[in-house]
Design a protein around this motif. Structure first.
Motif, PDB file in Angstrom:
ATOM      1  N   SER A  80      37.001  37.123  40.714  1.00 51.89           N
ATOM      2  CA  SER A  80      36.888  37.250  42.165  1.00 51.89           C
ATOM      3  C   SER A  80      36.275  35.983  42.746  1.00 51.89           C
ATOM      4  O   SER A  80      35.587  35.245  42.045  1.00 51.89           O
ATOM      5  CB  SER A  80      35.987  38.439  42.524  1.00 51.89           C
ATOM      6  OG  SER A  80      36.524  39.641  42.037  1.00 51.89           O
ATOM      7  N   THR A 127      30.584  32.259  51.444  1.00 51.00           N
ATOM      8  CA  THR A 127      29.385  32.866  52.016  1.00 51.00           C
ATOM      9  C   THR A 127      28.680  31.865  52.910  1.00 51.00           C
ATOM     10  O   THR A 127      28.547  30.696  52.549  1.00 51.00           O
ATOM     11  CB  THR A 127      28.407  33.302  50.895  1.00 51.00           C
ATOM     12  OG1 THR A 127      29.102  34.142  49.979  1.00 51.00           O
ATOM     13  CG2 THR A 127      27.214  34.057  51.458  1.00 51.00           C
ATOM     14  N   GLU A 144      29.633  37.155  54.217  1.00 50.88           N
ATOM     15  CA  GLU A 144      30.420  36.878  53.026  1.00 50.88           C
ATOM     16  C   GLU A 144      31.828  37.441  53.182  1.00 50.88           C
ATOM     17  O   GLU A 144      32.008  38.517  53.732  1.00 50.88           O
ATOM     18  CB  GLU A 144      29.737  37.491  51.801  1.00 50.88           C
ATOM     19  CG  GLU A 144      30.394  37.137  50.485  1.00 50.88           C
ATOM     20  CD  GLU A 144      29.534  37.529  49.305  1.00 50.88           C
ATOM     21  OE1 GLU A 144      28.887  36.639  48.744  1.00 50.88           O
ATOM     22  OE2 GLU A 144      29.498  38.729  48.975  1.00 50.88           O
ATOM     23  N   LYS A 145      32.813  36.709  52.656  1.00 49.02           N
ATOM     24  CA  LYS A 145      34.209  37.128  52.736  1.00 49.02           C
ATOM     25  C   LYS A 145      34.881  36.834  51.405  1.00 49.02           C
ATOM     26  O   LYS A 145      34.722  35.746  50.842  1.00 49.02           O
ATOM     27  CB  LYS A 145      34.906  36.338  53.849  1.00 49.02           C
ATOM     28  CG  LYS A 145      36.339  36.675  54.050  1.00 49.02           C
ATOM     29  CD  LYS A 145      36.492  37.488  55.284  1.00 49.02           C
ATOM     30  CE  LYS A 145      37.965  37.646  55.594  1.00 49.02           C
ATOM     31  NZ  LYS A 145      38.286  38.906  56.134  1.00 49.02           N
ATOM     32  N   LYS A 146      35.638  37.805  50.897  1.00 47.08           N
ATOM     33  CA  LYS A 146      36.394  37.604  49.661  1.00 47.08           C
ATOM     34  C   LYS A 146      37.573  36.681  49.958  1.00 47.08           C
ATOM     35  O   LYS A 146      38.224  36.806  50.996  1.00 47.08           O
ATOM     36  CB  LYS A 146      36.888  38.947  49.124  1.00 47.08           C
ATOM     37  CG  LYS A 146      37.445  38.865  47.733  1.00 47.08           C
ATOM     38  CD  LYS A 146      37.667  40.244  47.130  1.00 47.08           C
ATOM     39  CE  LYS A 146      38.079  40.073  45.677  1.00 47.08           C
ATOM     40  NZ  LYS A 146      38.158  41.331  44.966  1.00 47.08           N
ATOM     41  N   TYR A 177      34.497  34.230  46.594  1.00 46.92           N
ATOM     42  CA  TYR A 177      33.894  34.513  47.894  1.00 46.92           C
ATOM     43  C   TYR A 177      33.484  33.218  48.567  1.00 46.92           C
ATOM     44  O   TYR A 177      33.131  32.243  47.915  1.00 46.92           O
ATOM     45  CB  TYR A 177      32.642  35.384  47.723  1.00 46.92           C
ATOM     46  CG  TYR A 177      32.919  36.681  47.024  1.00 46.92           C
ATOM     47  CD1 TYR A 177      33.263  37.821  47.738  1.00 46.92           C
ATOM     48  CD2 TYR A 177      32.880  36.771  45.639  1.00 46.92           C
ATOM     49  CE1 TYR A 177      33.547  39.013  47.085  1.00 46.92           C
ATOM     50  CE2 TYR A 177      33.159  37.957  44.980  1.00 46.92           C
ATOM     51  CZ  TYR A 177      33.489  39.072  45.711  1.00 46.92           C
ATOM     52  OH  TYR A 177      33.778  40.239  45.060  1.00 46.92           O
ATOM     53  N   GLN A 185      29.576  28.112  41.199  1.00 47.22           N
ATOM     54  CA  GLN A 185      29.486  28.015  42.657  1.00 47.22           C
ATOM     55  C   GLN A 185      29.145  26.606  43.093  1.00 47.22           C
ATOM     56  O   GLN A 185      28.513  25.845  42.361  1.00 47.22           O
ATOM     57  CB  GLN A 185      28.467  29.007  43.220  1.00 47.22           C
ATOM     58  CG  GLN A 185      27.028  28.704  42.900  1.00 47.22           C
ATOM     59  CD  GLN A 185      26.098  29.794  43.384  1.00 47.22           C
ATOM     60  OE1 GLN A 185      26.405  30.986  43.319  1.00 47.22           O
ATOM     61  NE2 GLN A 185      24.936  29.408  43.868  1.00 47.22           N
ATOM     62  N   ARG A 187      31.971  30.675  45.702  1.00 48.33           N
ATOM     63  CA  ARG A 187      31.576  31.229  44.410  1.00 48.33           C
ATOM     64  C   ARG A 187      32.759  31.908  43.741  1.00 48.33           C
ATOM     65  O   ARG A 187      33.495  32.657  44.384  1.00 48.33           O
ATOM     66  CB  ARG A 187      30.457  32.252  44.603  1.00 48.33           C
ATOM     67  CG  ARG A 187      30.092  32.984  43.327  1.00 48.33           C
ATOM     68  CD  ARG A 187      29.023  34.032  43.557  1.00 48.33           C
ATOM     69  NE  ARG A 187      27.720  33.392  43.600  1.00 48.33           N
ATOM     70  CZ  ARG A 187      26.605  34.037  43.906  1.00 48.33           C
ATOM     71  NH1 ARG A 187      26.626  35.311  44.236  1.00 48.33           N
ATOM     72  NH2 ARG A 187      25.454  33.399  43.913  1.00 48.33           N
TER      73      ARG A 187
END
Length: 157
Positions: free
Chosen positions: A47, A51, A67-69, A49, A28, A42
């Motif tokens: 996956s 944030t 937070e959003k993917k 994200y 991150q 991160r």
């Protein structure tokens, strides 16, 4: 959007590793860090994200979090734009009663630092403390990942 309530502790032994039910690699970086907010990118396993975290309350236990993917390839590009010192760590998950501790073992410039976090439903919520849990550092900005990225553990005296 939510309010995150968590407490942080130093870890005094690696006994948590035997109790862990899951571990994941995390890389991150921070696009923005200041006292009122930080924006983090991160990558965790496969996956990614983005944030945004707000300023902590007076006790250091609660703060705004969004937070959003995002796509992993986009996250890899964003990491190139981050402030210096990307954080590299392994996160171990340990279930204790109804709670899950997230224990981060840091590498690179932060080798030797291990921090446990527990998310709670209320600031005064009781929880079972494992014997590997050390000194509480909740609210100590020095132990925030955004601070560790700027002032790595290897430079602490």
């Amino acid at each position: 959007m939510s309010i995150e309530i968590e407490r942080k502790f130093l870890v005094k032994s690696d006994n948590f590793k035997k109790q862990s039910f899951q571990k994941k690699q995390i890389k991150q970086g921070y696009l923005n860090t200041n006292k009122n907010r930080n924006v983090r990118v991160r990558i965790t396993n496969n996956s990614a994200y983005i944030t945004v975290k707000g300023k902590s309350n007076a006790s250091g236990t609660s703060r705004f979090e969004w937070e959003k993917k995002i796509d992993v390839k986009d996250a890899e590009k964003l990491l190139l734009l981050c402030e210096p010192s990307i954080i590299d760590k392994t996160r171990y998950l340990v279930k204790r009663g109804k709670h899950i501790f997230e224990i981060d073992e840091f590498f690179g410039d932060n080798q030797g630092l291990i921090i446990a976090e527990i998310e709670l439903d209320a600031e005064d919520e009781k929880f079972d403390k494992p014997n590997w849990l050390g000194k509480e550092v909740t609210g100590n900005v020095k132990y925030y990942n955004s601070s560790i990225s700027k002032h790595p553990f290897k430079n602490w005296s």
